[in-house]
Structures are given as C-alpha cells and as structure tokens.
Design a protein around this motif. Structure first.
Motif, PDB file in Angstrom:
ATOM      1  N   LYS A  59       3.731 -18.469  -1.060  1.00  0.00           N
ATOM      2  CA  LYS A  59       3.249 -17.468  -0.107  1.00  0.00           C
ATOM      3  C   LYS A  59       1.820 -17.817   0.336  1.00  0.00           C
ATOM      4  N   PRO A  60       1.537 -17.699   1.621  1.00  0.00           N
ATOM      5  CA  PRO A  60       0.197 -17.989   2.130  1.00  0.00           C
ATOM      6  C   PRO A  60      -0.741 -16.810   1.870  1.00  0.00           C
ATOM      7  N   VAL A  61      -1.422 -16.843   0.730  1.00  0.00           N
ATOM      8  CA  VAL A  61      -2.209 -15.693   0.285  1.00  0.00           C
ATOM      9  C   VAL A  61      -3.497 -15.532   1.096  1.00  0.00           C
ATOM     10  N   MET A  62      -4.172 -16.660   1.340  1.00  0.00           N
ATOM     11  CA  MET A  62      -5.465 -16.565   2.018  1.00  0.00           C
ATOM     12  C   MET A  62      -5.838 -17.914   2.609  1.00  0.00           C
ATOM     13  N   LEU A  66     -13.263  -2.120  -1.587  1.00  0.00           N
ATOM     14  CA  LEU A  66     -12.625  -3.066  -0.661  1.00  0.00           C
ATOM     15  C   LEU A  66     -11.275  -3.448  -1.265  1.00  0.00           C
ATOM     16  N   TYR A  67     -10.207  -3.072  -0.580  1.00  0.00           N
ATOM     17  CA  TYR A  67      -8.848  -3.384  -1.048  1.00  0.00           C
ATOM     18  C   TYR A  67      -8.245  -4.457  -0.151  1.00  0.00           C
ATOM     19  N   ASP A  68      -7.939  -5.598  -0.753  1.00  0.00           N
ATOM     20  CA  ASP A  68      -7.281  -6.686  -0.014  1.00  0.00           C
ATOM     21  C   ASP A  68      -6.444  -7.488  -0.990  1.00  0.00           C
ATOM     22  N   THR A  69      -5.255  -6.988  -1.284  1.00  0.00           N
ATOM     23  CA  THR A  69      -4.348  -7.719  -2.166  1.00  0.00           C
ATOM     24  C   THR A  69      -3.138  -8.189  -1.367  1.00  0.00           C
ATOM     25  N   TYR A  70      -2.377  -9.085  -1.963  1.00  0.00           N
ATOM     26  CA  TYR A  70      -1.215  -9.640  -1.277  1.00  0.00           C
ATOM     27  C   TYR A  70       0.022  -8.808  -1.603  1.00  0.00           C
ATOM     28  N   PRO A  71       0.876  -8.525  -0.615  1.00  0.00           N
ATOM     29  CA  PRO A  71       2.125  -7.809  -0.917  1.00  0.00           C
ATOM     30  C   PRO A  71       3.007  -8.651  -1.837  1.00  0.00           C
ATOM     31  N   LEU A  72       3.589  -8.009  -2.830  1.00  0.00           N
ATOM     32  CA  LEU A  72       4.364  -8.761  -3.821  1.00  0.00           C
ATOM     33  C   LEU A  72       5.868  -8.605  -3.653  1.00  0.00           C
ATOM     34  N   SER A  73       6.295  -7.873  -2.626  1.00  0.00           N
ATOM     35  CA  SER A  73       7.739  -7.740  -2.395  1.00  0.00           C
ATOM     36  C   SER A  73       7.990  -7.407  -0.933  1.00  0.00           C
ATOM     37  N   ALA A  74       9.216  -7.684  -0.507  1.00  0.00           N
ATOM     38  CA  ALA A  74       9.610  -7.305   0.849  1.00  0.00           C
ATOM     39  C   ALA A  74       9.518  -5.793   1.024  1.00  0.00           C
ATOM     40  N   GLU A  75       9.847  -5.063  -0.027  1.00  0.00           N
ATOM     41  CA  GLU A  75       9.860  -3.594   0.043  1.00  0.00           C
ATOM     42  C   GLU A  75       8.458  -3.028   0.283  1.00  0.00           C
ATOM     43  N   THR A  76       7.423  -3.666  -0.299  1.00  0.00           N
ATOM     44  CA  THR A  76       6.059  -3.125  -0.197  1.00  0.00           C
ATOM     45  C   THR A  76       5.188  -3.898   0.801  1.00  0.00           C
ATOM     46  N   TRP A  77       5.800  -4.795   1.562  1.00  0.00           N
ATOM     47  CA  TRP A  77       5.095  -5.652   2.523  1.00  0.00           C
ATOM     48  C   TRP A  77       4.121  -4.857   3.393  1.00  0.00           C
ATOM     49  N   HIS A  78       4.591  -3.758   3.944  1.00  0.00           N
ATOM     50  CA  HIS A  78       3.786  -2.992   4.892  1.00  0.00           C
ATOM     51  C   HIS A  78       3.153  -1.737   4.289  1.00  0.00           C
ATOM     52  N   THR A  79       3.399  -1.472   3.007  1.00  0.00           N
ATOM     53  CA  THR A  79       3.009  -0.161   2.457  1.00  0.00           C
ATOM     54  C   THR A  79       2.175  -0.211   1.184  1.00  0.00           C
ATOM     55  N   HIS A  80       1.986  -1.383   0.578  1.00  0.00           N
ATOM     56  CA  HIS A  80       1.334  -1.417  -0.737  1.00  0.00           C
ATOM     57  C   HIS A  80      -0.073  -0.836  -0.711  1.00  0.00           C
ATOM     58  N   GLN A  81      -0.783  -1.001   0.412  1.00  0.00           N
ATOM     59  CA  GLN A  81      -2.142  -0.480   0.496  1.00  0.00           C
ATOM     60  C   GLN A  81      -2.160   1.045   0.393  1.00  0.00           C
TER      61      GLN A  81
END
Length: 237
Positions: free
Chosen positions: A40-43, A134-149
């Motif tokens: 996964k392209p994290v950063m 400052l919150y900037d983490t990578y989504p860890l699943s398809a389910e939380t891709w758009h909502t983890h924040q």
C-alpha cells in the motif's frame, strides 16, 4: 495522463490489512521518498508542503500536541520547529516505530512515542490532555477506507482536546478517491463528506474552517491525483 500503476485500486472489496499491519515490513525506498507497507502506498515526500500545513495548524496553540501516525516524519519534523512543550506520537507499525524512536532522540522538545494501534492507545489517554491533535493514519481495510478518521474523531479527538484546542486531520487515500470519482471541487467534497461527522463528534460548525493549497502530485501517485489539497482547522469551543 496517469500511469497504469496509478490506476490500480487501493483496496479490493473486503480487503483487510489490520491483522498483519503491525509486523509488516516498512518499505522505505532507497532515496526515502516513498513508504509502502503490504504493497500500500502509505506516504510520499511530494506531500511535504501539505504535511507542513497540517503541522502548522496542530502546533498553533503550543503546549502538548498529539500526532496519530508518524509515517515518514514529515509533519513530525515540522511540528518540532514550533514552540510546543510536548509531542506525543502514536504509531503501530514496528519498522516505522523504530524510526520514530531514533528520530525522537534528536528532537528539541519532549517526545513521547506510543506504540500500538490508535484504537488501543487512545482510550488510555486522559481527557483534556492536548492543545493540538494531528490525525493522519493509513486506512487498514476496504471497509474503513473512507471512515476511519471519524472513528477516532468521534471516539477520542473531542474528549482529548482541551477547551480551545485544535484538531487537524486528513485522509488522502479517501479524499483522493472522492476527488477522482465523485467531486471536482475540494471544498464541496469536504463540506459534503466531512463536516456533518465533525458536528456529530461535538464540534460546532462555526469552529470548522479550511484552507486550500495548490499542489500537483506526480503522475505515478496511486492515491492522489487532484491538483489541490485541503487543511482543516477545527477548534473545540
């Protein structure tokens, strides 16, 4: 025109990286311009001006700042340039955390590295403890891709901030997809997909503002191709 690599989807339906993310290799490339974990392209380092914008907001109140996700230390290093007192950082990946520990030894302010998923670490932190987040983490699943924040913001960010404290965050992996598939206006994207969730977390609409910068990603970037980036400033009244 984007490259075939850039066109590959970030997540496949039902994909979940969370069980193996902590111990997975942190793939920093030779020139330290890209970080990949589990493919996964994290950063990527082209994000630097944007990461500096987020750091500037998070440090605006001074005091004690919480950073969720260390990545390539771009925002973290900028944060250390400001007049803060303490810099707490949550990071779950083993390889990235080892980098954090080495980096922390060289910083001018007190750094508190916290190892683990934010879901495990954040509940152990006291209410009203931070002047900035400052919150900037990578989504860890398809389910939380758009909502983890939102899980972090609703469950923890509001309670962890002092009154008058400031939250900033991003989810470039989500926003990049939304700006590729659903929106052509970045401010409209933020207003329609983020603001209601922030209000639900306890923040007041009049205390939510954004700034937009021009920044053109490289053509081979898989997670972001839009030519602008948005920095939120969210104050806890």
């Amino acid at each position: 025109m984007s490259s075939p690599e850039a066109a590959r989807p970030i997540f496949l339906q039902g994909e979940n990286c969370k069980p193996t993310w902590k111990e997975a290799d942190a793939g920093f490339n030779r020139t330290d311009t890209h970080l990949e974990i589990l493919g996964k392209p994290v950063m990527e380092r082209w994000e630097t001006p944007y990461m500096h914008s987020l750091a500037t907001v998070a440090a605006a109140k001074g005091g004690r700042v919480l950073e969720v996700g260390f990545g390539m230390a771009i925002a973290a290093t900028k944060l250390e340039e400001f007049d803060i007192e303490e810099h707490w950082i949550i990071e779950c990946n083993e390889g990235v955390f080892q980098r954090l520990q080495e980096w922390a030894k060289k910083q001018p302010h007190k750094v508190v590295p916290l190892k683990g998923l934010w879901e495990d670490v954040a509940p152990t932190l006291p209410d009203g403890h931070f002047d900035g987040i400052l919150y900037d983490t990578y989504p860890l699943s398809a389910e939380t891709w758009h909502t983890h924040q939102f899980s972090f913001i609703k469950g923890h960010a509001f309670r962890l901030l002092k009154a008058g404290g400031v939250l900033t965050y991003c989810n470039l992996t989500s926003w990049g997809e939304l700006l590729k598939t659903e929106y052509t206006d970045i401010e409209k994207m933020f207003e329609e997909t983020q603001v209601a969730q922030l209000i639900e977390a306890g923040f007041k609409k009049e205390n939510i503002s954004t700034s937009v910068m021009d920044l053109i990603p490289p053509e081979d970037c898989r997670y972001y191709s839009f030519h602008k980036m948005i920095t939120p400033t969210i104050i806890k009244a």
